[in-house]
Design an enzyme around this catalytic site. Structure first.
Site, PDB file in Angstrom:
ATOM      1  N   ARG A  89     109.261  20.027  14.201  1.00  0.00           N
ATOM      2  CA  ARG A  89     109.287  19.320  15.497  1.00  0.00           C
ATOM      3  C   ARG A  89     108.477  20.114  16.533  1.00  0.00           C
ATOM      4  O   ARG A  89     107.825  19.562  17.395  1.00  0.00           O
ATOM      5  CB  ARG A  89     110.733  19.104  15.966  1.00  0.00           C
ATOM      6  N   TYR A 141      99.035  -2.473  30.838  1.00  0.00           N
ATOM      7  CA  TYR A 141      99.650  -2.968  29.593  1.00  0.00           C
ATOM      8  C   TYR A 141     101.143  -3.177  29.878  1.00  0.00           C
ATOM      9  O   TYR A 141     101.804  -2.290  30.438  1.00  0.00           O
ATOM     10  CB  TYR A 141      99.419  -1.938  28.468  1.00  0.00           C
ATOM     11  N   ASP A 213      94.589   5.838  31.538  1.00  0.00           N
ATOM     12  CA  ASP A 213      94.761   5.330  30.177  1.00  0.00           C
ATOM     13  C   ASP A 213      93.385   4.868  29.709  1.00  0.00           C
ATOM     14  O   ASP A 213      92.820   3.905  30.233  1.00  0.00           O
ATOM     15  CB  ASP A 213      95.770   4.172  30.176  1.00  0.00           C
ATOM     16  N   LYS A 238      95.118   2.287  18.626  1.00  0.00           N
ATOM     17  CA  LYS A 238      94.006   1.348  18.812  1.00  0.00           C
ATOM     18  C   LYS A 238      92.695   1.932  18.273  1.00  0.00           C
ATOM     19  O   LYS A 238      92.624   2.235  17.114  1.00  0.00           O
ATOM     20  CB  LYS A 238      93.910   0.966  20.293  1.00  0.00           C
TER      21      LYS A 238
HETATM   22  C1  PLP Z   1      96.255   0.150  27.123  1.00  0.00           C
HETATM   23  C2  PLP Z   1      97.492   0.468  26.338  1.00  0.00           C
HETATM   24  N1  PLP Z   1      98.180   1.582  26.636  1.00  0.00           N
HETATM   25  C3  PLP Z   1      99.303   1.904  25.968  1.00  0.00           C
HETATM   26  C4  PLP Z   1      99.800   1.097  24.962  1.00  0.00           C
HETATM   27  C5  PLP Z   1     101.067   1.486  24.240  1.00  0.00           C
HETATM   28  O1  PLP Z   1     100.731   2.002  22.982  1.00  0.00           O
HETATM   29  P1  PLP Z   1     101.675   1.932  21.679  1.00  0.00           P
HETATM   30  O2  PLP Z   1     101.758   0.498  21.275  1.00  0.00           O
HETATM   31  O3  PLP Z   1     100.953   2.797  20.693  1.00  0.00           O
HETATM   32  O4  PLP Z   1     102.992   2.478  22.063  1.00  0.00           O
HETATM   33  C6  PLP Z   1      99.117  -0.064  24.617  1.00  0.00           C
HETATM   34  C7  PLP Z   1      99.626  -0.952  23.566  1.00  0.00           C
HETATM   35  O5  PLP Z   1      99.129  -2.028  23.334  1.00  0.00           O
HETATM   36  C8  PLP Z   1      97.931  -0.396  25.340  1.00  0.00           C
HETATM   37  O6  PLP Z   1      97.244  -1.506  25.074  1.00  0.00           O
END
Ligand code: PLP
Length: 422
Positions: A89, A141, A213, A238
């Protein structure tokens, strides 16, 4: 077994011809965020870093891929003496390699990886405390405002949502207690951009952290640290992984103390990325540069096709010259990417066309090699409610596409036949 709609589809994968002329040019290669700018300390190029940093051959065997250290614990030599690893961990060699790699790609000093993008964002937020105020984009998101409003607000953090496409809105929203500005650019699904240089200037003046992000663009097309961000987050699920086969998240740090604090959060809270999933991302980033080039090439062609289709009422893509922030896109990014939204006019039209797609796979997520097509109002942004969606301009007829790297002529032909249902 494949779903029925795939079974009935046949395509000639031998024919690799792309539509011959690129629809419109790539952004200015001189742009601020570009990987093409000469780096100060003459670092190797992006693709070289992606393949080699943290991905050095295994010292013991020479294996060219990083081993998956599937272990929960490590043998210690004597009390207080070990080889730098005590318990998985806390640290794991496969994870260390990935963290080194992603920091190098984003231009940070270090990074910390977590079990998903949301776990990374949650870990990041634990660096702040009750009473701290956050200014965030109003088109994030959907999972992010869910975490902010329904979990973290309960622990005393405060959030104000503004349209960050105008840096003056950010400046106006900053209060005495503001500690963080949280931005996604481009936004999902409206593809609105935030000017990172302008926002980082405001943040610097006000002594507030800028968190970006960078999931939609990946470090290949956008370098938030070079544009002034203090921390960068990704859902590695992604483009970084790129193969739709694992969840993950990362926080890239610009200061060693941030990495230390987040390392402590990994140990204390435990939402770490498993060695196997770290390995998947290490494997994925090796082809990030070539994948992003193809995503971008096909993205521009698909956007061009959609703008010319008579059933499509509007296309949201930063590479289109009529995008309101086209000039900013050219300055801030070195590619326009693969994320496109478009307006079909109604929920029933969106449903009709989504039922017809065969090459495109209908589903949530983005950034995989396969073209993924989704309906923001009932999928990613359902939790926002009709009113919340209406306020920012997400309609029931809006469809979002993450253009994959299949032959682009097949993607376009598929969209053409699906739009024919309208
Ligand atoms: C721009 C963006 N940030 C964060 C996330 C969250 O990621 P995760 O689904 O890996 O938890 C997503 C998920 O679609 C996203 O599109």
């Amino acid at each position: 077994m494949l779903p029925k709609r795939h079974r009935t589809y046949s395509t000639n994968f031998e024919d690799t011809t792309l539509v011959p002329v690129l629809a419109f040019p790539r952004p200015n290669a001189e742009c601020l965020g570009s990987k093409r700018l000469p780096t100060k300390n003459n670092l190797p190029g992006f693709a070289t870093r992606a393949i080699h940093v943290g991905q050095e051959p295994d010292l013991e065997t020479g294996a060219v891929t990083v081993p998956i250290y599937a272990t929960s614990t490590y043998v210690q030599q004597e009390l207080g003496k070990n080889k730098g690893y005590e318990y998985a961990r806390v640290s794991n060699p496969t994870r260390d390699r990935l963290e080194k790699n992603l920091a190098a790609l984003e231009g940070g000093v270090a990074s910390r990886v977590f079990a998903s993008g949301m776990a990374a964002i949650n870990a990041l937020c634990t660096m702040y405390k009750s009473g701290d105020h956050v200014v965030c984009g109003n088109n994030l998101y959907g999972g992010v405002p869910r975490l902010f409003n329904q979990v973290l607000a309960g622990y005393g953090m405060q959030f104000t949502y503004v349209d960050t496409s105008d840096a003056r809105n950010v400046e106006r929203a900053i209060q005495k207690k503001t500690r963080m500005v949280y931005v996604e650019t481009p936004t999902n699904p409206l593809m609105a951009l935030s000017d990172l240089v302008a926002i980082s200037k405001v943040c610097r003046q006000k002594k507030v952290d800028l968190v970006v992000d960078n999931t939609f663009m990946s470090p290949y097309f956008q370098q938030p640290v070079a544009l002034g961000a203090d921390l960068v987050v990704h859902s590695t699920t992604k483009f970084l992984n790129g193969h739709s086969d694992g969840l993950g998240g990362v926080v890239v740090c610009t200061k060693p103390e941030q990495a230390e604090q987040l390392g402590f959060v990994q140990k204390a809270a435990g939402a770490i990325l498993s060695p196997f999933e770290c390995w998947l991302v290490l494997r994925g980033v090796k082809t990030l540069a070539v994948r992003m080039e193809q995503h971008d090439r096909s993205g521009r062609l698909v956007a061009d096709f959609l703008t010319q289709h008579k059933k499509v009422k509007k296309v949201f893509y930063p590479g289109l010259p009529d995008h309101p922030q086209y000039e900013l896109a050219r300055r801030q990014m070195s590619g326009f990417g693969a994320m496109i939204s478009f307006e079909t006019g109604s929920l029933s039209n969106a449903n009709k066309m989504l039922r017809k797609v065969r090459v495109c796979s209908m589903g949530e997520s983005l950034g995989g090699v396969e073209t993924l097509i989704s309906h923001p109002a009932t999928m990613t942004h359902a939790a926002q409610g009709e009113k919340g969606r209406r306020e920012i301009g997400i309609t029931d007829g809006m469809v979002r596409i993450s253009v994959g790297i299949e032959n682009v002529k097949d993607i376009i032909a598929d969209l053409e036949q699906a739009l024919g249902a309208l």
